[in-house]
Design an enzyme around this catalytic site. Structure first.
Site, mmCIF file in Angstrom:
data_model
loop_
_atom_site.group_PDB
_atom_site.id
_atom_site.type_symbol
_atom_site.label_atom_id
_atom_site.label_comp_id
_atom_site.label_asym_id
_atom_site.label_seq_id
_atom_site.Cartn_x
_atom_site.Cartn_y
_atom_site.Cartn_z
ATOM 1 C CG ASN A 117 24.224 -22.511 14.832
ATOM 2 O OD1 ASN A 117 23.374 -23.388 14.947
ATOM 3 N ND2 ASN A 117 24.081 -21.487 14.009
ATOM 4 C CG HIS B 57 21.282 -17.421 15.569
ATOM 5 N ND1 HIS B 57 21.659 -16.795 14.393
ATOM 6 C CD2 HIS B 57 22.343 -18.184 15.921
ATOM 7 C CE1 HIS B 57 22.886 -17.166 14.063
ATOM 8 N NE2 HIS B 57 23.332 -18.005 14.981
ATOM 9 C CG HIS C 32 26.256 -15.899 18.001
ATOM 10 N ND1 HIS C 32 27.562 -16.332 17.893
ATOM 11 C CD2 HIS C 32 25.600 -16.438 16.939
ATOM 12 C CE1 HIS C 32 27.695 -17.082 16.814
ATOM 13 N NE2 HIS C 32 26.515 -17.181 16.218
HETATM 14 P P1 5GP Z 1 26.681 -18.526 13.467
HETATM 15 O O1 5GP Z 1 26.652 -19.102 12.090
HETATM 16 O O2 5GP Z 1 28.084 -18.358 13.998
HETATM 17 O O3 5GP Z 1 25.773 -19.228 14.440
HETATM 18 O O4 5GP Z 1 26.055 -17.080 13.331
HETATM 19 C C1 5GP Z 1 26.787 -15.954 13.007
HETATM 20 C C2 5GP Z 1 25.807 -14.933 12.539
HETATM 21 O O5 5GP Z 1 26.421 -13.667 12.550
HETATM 22 C C3 5GP Z 1 25.318 -15.173 11.106
HETATM 23 O O6 5GP Z 1 23.899 -15.299 11.099
HETATM 24 C C4 5GP Z 1 25.799 -13.939 10.361
HETATM 25 O O7 5GP Z 1 24.886 -13.509 9.373
HETATM 26 C C5 5GP Z 1 25.970 -12.922 11.465
HETATM 27 N N1 5GP Z 1 26.989 -11.917 11.202
HETATM 28 C C6 5GP Z 1 28.238 -12.147 10.726
HETATM 29 N N2 5GP Z 1 28.922 -10.987 10.633
HETATM 30 C C7 5GP Z 1 28.064 -10.019 11.056
HETATM 31 C C8 5GP Z 1 28.214 -8.604 11.185
HETATM 32 O O8 5GP Z 1 29.243 -8.001 10.895
HETATM 33 N N3 5GP Z 1 27.130 -7.918 11.639
HETATM 34 C C9 5GP Z 1 25.960 -8.536 11.988
HETATM 35 N N4 5GP Z 1 24.964 -7.767 12.429
HETATM 36 N N5 5GP Z 1 25.807 -9.873 11.875
HETATM 37 C C10 5GP Z 1 26.847 -10.610 11.422
#
Ligand code: 5GP
Length: 112
Positions: free
Chosen positions: A85, A100, A98
């Site tokens: 994303n 996924h 990151h």
């Molecule tokens: P984004 O929405 O930015 O593409 O993805 C961020 C991801 O990081 C989300 O899926 C969220 O659940 C995960 N995430 C957020 N905070 C933490 C954390 O403290 N630990 C872990 N393991 N995942 C996290």
């Protein structure tokens, strides 16, 4: 201390379920999984999002995809989706690059 939660995971300031780590990257289970398997692969280098990378990140970006392959091979994950994303309108909530890895269920196309 940084307020970037992923940097805190890299620096072991907060816990994470780490599945893979090398000099360049680290991978751990997502805390709020959107599929039975939901793993995040991140660079240790502080990069906000894909669109802030440049040619100097070529090896790093290739490395991250090969880490995806290493992890999916190790855990015998055959069918999976890899998502980046980029930007809040695309669903990015953590501004540290990151990937996924999502697996263990069917996925729709086009994505929502
Ligand atoms: P984004 O929405 O930015 O593409 O993805 C961020 C991801 O990081 C989300 O899926 C969220 O659940 C995960 N995430 C957020 N905070 C933490 C954390 O403290 N630990 C872990 N393991 N995942 C996290």
């Amino acid at each position: 201390m940084s307020d970037n939660i992923f940097l805190k995971i890299i620096n072991k300031e907060i816990p994470a379920d780490i599945l893979y780590e090398d000099k360049i990257s680290i991978a751990f289970n997502d805390v709020n999984p959107q599929a039975p398997t939901h793993i995040l692969v991140i660079p240790k280098k502080e990069i906000k999002k894909l669109s802030t990378t440049d040619l100097s990140d070529q090896d790093l970006l290739g490395h991250l995809l090969l880490v995806v392959k290493k992890i999916t091979d190790k855990y015998q994950i055959k069918d999976y989706r890899v998502v980046i994303n980029n930007g809040s309108k695309a669903g990015q909530t953590i501004f540290h690059l990151h990937l996924h890895i999502l697996a263990g269920r069917s996925f729709n196309w086009p994505p929502g």
